[in-house]
Structure formats: structure tokens, C-alpha cells
Design a protein around this motif. Structure first.
Motif, mmCIF file in Angstrom:
data_model
loop_
_atom_site.group_PDB
_atom_site.id
_atom_site.type_symbol
_atom_site.label_atom_id
_atom_site.label_comp_id
_atom_site.label_asym_id
_atom_site.label_seq_id
_atom_site.Cartn_x
_atom_site.Cartn_y
_atom_site.Cartn_z
ATOM 1 N N GLU A 189 -6.732 -8.784 -0.505
ATOM 2 C CA GLU A 189 -6.369 -7.965 0.385
ATOM 3 C C GLU A 189 -7.386 -6.865 0.430
ATOM 4 N N PHE A 190 -7.807 -6.525 1.894
ATOM 5 C CA PHE A 190 -8.866 -5.438 1.951
ATOM 6 C C PHE A 190 -8.341 -4.582 3.264
ATOM 7 N N GLY A 191 -9.092 -3.368 2.973
ATOM 8 C CA GLY A 191 -8.604 -2.038 3.988
ATOM 9 C C GLY A 191 -7.668 -1.230 3.213
ATOM 10 N N PRO A 192 -7.018 -0.461 3.873
ATOM 11 C CA PRO A 192 -7.220 -0.413 5.491
ATOM 12 C C PRO A 192 -8.546 0.171 5.900
ATOM 13 N N PHE A 193 -9.032 -0.140 7.056
ATOM 14 C CA PHE A 193 -10.132 0.393 7.919
ATOM 15 C C PHE A 193 -9.894 1.497 8.398
ATOM 16 N N ARG A 194 -10.816 2.391 7.941
ATOM 17 C CA ARG A 194 -10.926 3.884 8.829
ATOM 18 C C ARG A 194 -12.185 4.016 9.272
ATOM 19 N N ALA A 195 -12.415 4.427 10.439
ATOM 20 C CA ALA A 195 -13.735 4.676 11.215
ATOM 21 C C ALA A 195 -14.683 5.789 10.287
ATOM 22 N N GLY A 196 -15.659 5.534 9.673
ATOM 23 C CA GLY A 196 -16.522 6.421 8.931
ATOM 24 C C GLY A 196 -16.330 6.531 7.559
ATOM 25 N N LEU A 197 -15.217 5.801 6.912
ATOM 26 C CA LEU A 197 -14.948 5.764 5.499
ATOM 27 C C LEU A 197 -15.428 4.657 4.845
ATOM 28 N N PRO A 198 -15.994 4.264 3.830
ATOM 29 C CA PRO A 198 -16.538 3.194 3.069
ATOM 30 C C PRO A 198 -15.261 2.348 2.735
ATOM 31 N N VAL A 199 -15.693 0.903 2.708
ATOM 32 C CA VAL A 199 -14.541 0.318 2.144
ATOM 33 C C VAL A 199 -15.257 -0.984 1.583
ATOM 34 N N ASN A 200 -14.563 -1.640 0.645
ATOM 35 C CA ASN A 200 -15.253 -2.746 -0.017
ATOM 36 C C ASN A 200 -14.343 -3.745 0.510
ATOM 37 N N VAL A 201 -15.630 -5.044 0.911
ATOM 38 C CA VAL A 201 -15.060 -6.127 1.580
ATOM 39 C C VAL A 201 -15.978 -7.258 0.945
ATOM 40 N N PRO A 202 -15.707 -8.636 1.358
ATOM 41 C CA PRO A 202 -16.501 -9.663 0.703
ATOM 42 C C PRO A 202 -17.866 -9.936 1.724
ATOM 43 N N LEU A 203 -18.799 -10.169 1.004
ATOM 44 C CA LEU A 203 -20.061 -10.208 1.709
ATOM 45 C C LEU A 203 -20.017 -11.032 3.048
ATOM 46 N N TRP A 204 -19.218 -12.087 3.005
ATOM 47 C CA TRP A 204 -19.168 -12.984 4.521
ATOM 48 C C TRP A 204 -18.736 -12.157 5.514
ATOM 49 N N LEU A 205 -17.652 -11.322 5.126
ATOM 50 C CA LEU A 205 -16.751 -10.497 6.113
ATOM 51 C C LEU A 205 -17.592 -9.436 6.522
ATOM 52 N N ALA A 206 -18.291 -8.616 5.661
ATOM 53 C CA ALA A 206 -19.250 -7.674 6.044
ATOM 54 C C ALA A 206 -20.470 -8.132 7.004
ATOM 55 N N GLU A 226 -21.341 -15.777 -1.007
ATOM 56 C CA GLU A 226 -20.816 -14.951 0.090
ATOM 57 C C GLU A 226 -19.443 -14.234 -0.313
ATOM 58 N N ASN A 227 -18.924 -14.525 -1.669
ATOM 59 C CA ASN A 227 -17.581 -13.928 -1.736
ATOM 60 C C ASN A 227 -17.953 -12.561 -2.785
ATOM 61 N N ARG A 228 -19.168 -12.249 -2.887
ATOM 62 C CA ARG A 228 -19.483 -11.207 -3.510
ATOM 63 C C ARG A 228 -18.969 -9.669 -2.725
ATOM 64 N N ILE A 229 -18.562 -8.803 -3.468
ATOM 65 C CA ILE A 229 -18.106 -7.713 -2.839
ATOM 66 C C ILE A 229 -19.265 -6.456 -2.671
ATOM 67 N N ILE A 230 -19.162 -6.038 -1.357
ATOM 68 C CA ILE A 230 -20.067 -5.152 -1.021
ATOM 69 C C ILE A 230 -19.324 -3.967 -0.038
ATOM 70 N N SER A 231 -20.024 -2.930 0.062
ATOM 71 C CA SER A 231 -19.502 -1.820 0.835
ATOM 72 C C SER A 231 -19.990 -1.815 2.115
ATOM 73 N N ILE A 232 -19.171 -1.344 3.218
ATOM 74 C CA ILE A 232 -19.709 -1.266 4.469
ATOM 75 C C ILE A 232 -18.772 0.345 5.046
ATOM 76 N N THR A 233 -19.416 0.549 6.291
ATOM 77 C CA THR A 233 -18.727 1.686 6.764
ATOM 78 C C THR A 233 -18.275 1.309 8.106
ATOM 79 N N PRO A 234 -17.202 1.065 8.387
ATOM 80 C CA PRO A 234 -16.535 0.582 9.740
ATOM 81 C C PRO A 234 -16.494 1.490 10.790
ATOM 82 N N ASN A 235 -16.676 1.172 11.835
ATOM 83 C CA ASN A 235 -16.756 1.919 13.323
ATOM 84 C C ASN A 235 -15.276 1.906 14.155
#
Length: 237
Positions: A32-49, A11-20
Motif C-alpha cells: 500500500e502506498f500513499g496517501p498522496f498530497r500535492a507537493g509532499l514526497p512519498v515513496n512508491v515503486p519505480l514502475w508507478l513513479a 521496477e519494484n525498487r522503491i523511490i521517492s516522488i513529489t506528486p502534483n
């Protein structure tokens, strides 16, 4: 290591998400992860995604290998090769399970991808069972298999150690029978029982309750083979 522990590591694998949503950088023990911007991809751990997806806070971007064509090539290569081929990552099954289980709508051709991944797993498990069978038949003490993942290795954990222990004990009995020319089936059973008691004493640092009973049996037995006296002395002393 248990399956849930392997899943925790995966679950600590890093993947990409697109936050809203929009949020500042977050600081976690794992980084540390982010910053999060709506519509912009960001890398986070799998568990957080997965957690954000369950709260409908993001869309998961599938890994590059989670594609029908890529997986079909992996499957065909696995079928052609006698050996294990290298997988996309060490925790492909954990990644597939979590993403396809919680964010299947974000993965194109998700049902087909799930089927192909299951086929790859079955092929590899068949190879693993064949390899273990060959190891046991040859009486080998160890084997080398490349490109196995942690989850695949863990799948043989309930069977292999116990099987190897029993194989070792049978080899010891066979060696004793050969060296001492023992033809009596009773001799073999008694020898096996004595070794089991001896191993128990060594591992638990205590006498087996039946030690003295076995000793007395042999002391008054008509079986006077030298190997019985030696083992009897070892147990009692």
C-alpha cells in the motif's frame, strides 16, 4: 532468466516522488502506498513513479547515488580494484535506464550521470570478460565473483554455458587420448562423435537416428581398440 524479467524485478525498487495531485492511499498487490498530497514526497515503486511521470502527475526525486560526485568515486574505485566493487543497489542499471529515460529533467547533470554510469558498466563488463577468459584457460569448473548484479550475470548467459559444455567435452577427449595412447586423429573424431550421440540419448531419452549406422560401422571396422567396443556396447544396449 531473460533481461526483461530482470527489468520487471528491478521496477519494484522503491523511490521517492513529489506528486502534483491529491489522492487517498492506494492498495496494490505489492503493498500500500500513499496517501498522496500535492507537493509532499512519498515513496512508491519505480514502475508507478515512471507511469505517473509519463502522465505528468509527479516529479521524480533521484536516488542518493545518482549524483556526479558519488558516481565518480564509484568509477575510480572500480578502476583501481582488481575485483568487483559493491554497487549502490542490485538493479542500478534498470533504475538508471528508466529514470534517465523518462525523467531526465528531474535529474541534475543527467547527461554527465548517464555517461559515468555507462563507463562503470563498461569497466565491469571488461573485468567480467577477463574473468571468464581466465576460467576457460585454466579449465576450471566453477568460479566465484562477488558483487555482480543480476543484469551483469545475465550478460554472459548466451556464451558461458555453451563454452563450458564444449570445454568439458574437449577435456573428456583429451583424457581418453592420454589413457588409451590413441594417436590416430580418426580415433579422436570417432570418440567425440560417439560421446555426442550418447549425451543426446541421455538428455532426450531416445536413440539418435544414426546410432545403428555408427554401430554397424564399428562392428565392421578394422579399429579394434577396447574403448570402441565398450562405447559401442553402451549405445546399442
Amino acid at each position: 532468466m531473460e533481461p526483461y524479467e530482470i527489468e520487471f524485478i528491478g521496477e519494484n525498487r522503491i523511490i521517492s516522488i513529489t506528486p502534483n495531485f491529491t489522492h487517498d492511499k492506494i492498495y496494490l498487490i505489492c503493498g500500500e502506498f500513499g496517501p498522496f498530497r500535492a507537493g509532499l514526497p512519498v515513496n512508491v515503486p519505480l514502475w508507478l513513479a515512471i507511469m505517473l511521470k509519463q502522465k505528468q502527475k509527479c516529479h521524480v526525486i533521484p536516488p542518493d547515488w545518482m549524483d556526479v560526485e558519488v558516481l565518480e568515486n564509484i568509477k575510480e574505485e572500480e578502476k583501481r580494484s582488481r575485483f568487483f566493487t559493491k554497487m549502490p543497489n542490485e538493479h542500478y542499471m534498470v533504475e538508471a535506464k528508466l529514470i534517465l529515460g523518462s525523467a531526465a529533467e528531474d535529474v541534475p547533470n543527467a547527461p554527465e550521470i548517464k555517461t559515468i554510469i555507462k563507463d562503470i558498466w563498461d569497466i565491469r563488463m571488461s573485468k567480467l570478460r577477463t574473468s571468464m577468459d581466465a576460467l576457460m584457460k585454466t579449465g576450471g569448473g566453477y568460479g566465484r565473483l562477488d558483487h555482480l548484479t543480476m543484469m551483469e550475470i545475465n550478460s554472459v548467459k548466451p556464451l558461458l554455458p555453451a563454452a563450458m559444455d564444449n570445454l568439458l567435452r574437449m577435456q573428456m577427449v583429451r583424457t581418453c587420448v592420454t589413457n588409451c595412447n590413441i594417436l590416430s586423429f580418426r580415433h579422436i573424431l570417432l570418440y567425440f562423435h560417439l560421446h555426442f550421440v550418447l549425451f543426446t540419448n541421455i538428455s532426450e531419452c531416445m536413440y539418435h537416428p544414426s546410432d545403428h549406422l555408427i554401430r554397424d560401422t564399428f562392428m565392421h571396422s578394422t579399429l579394434k581398440d577396447p574403448w570402441i567396443s565398450v562405447l559401442d556396447f553402451t549405445l546399442v544396449s
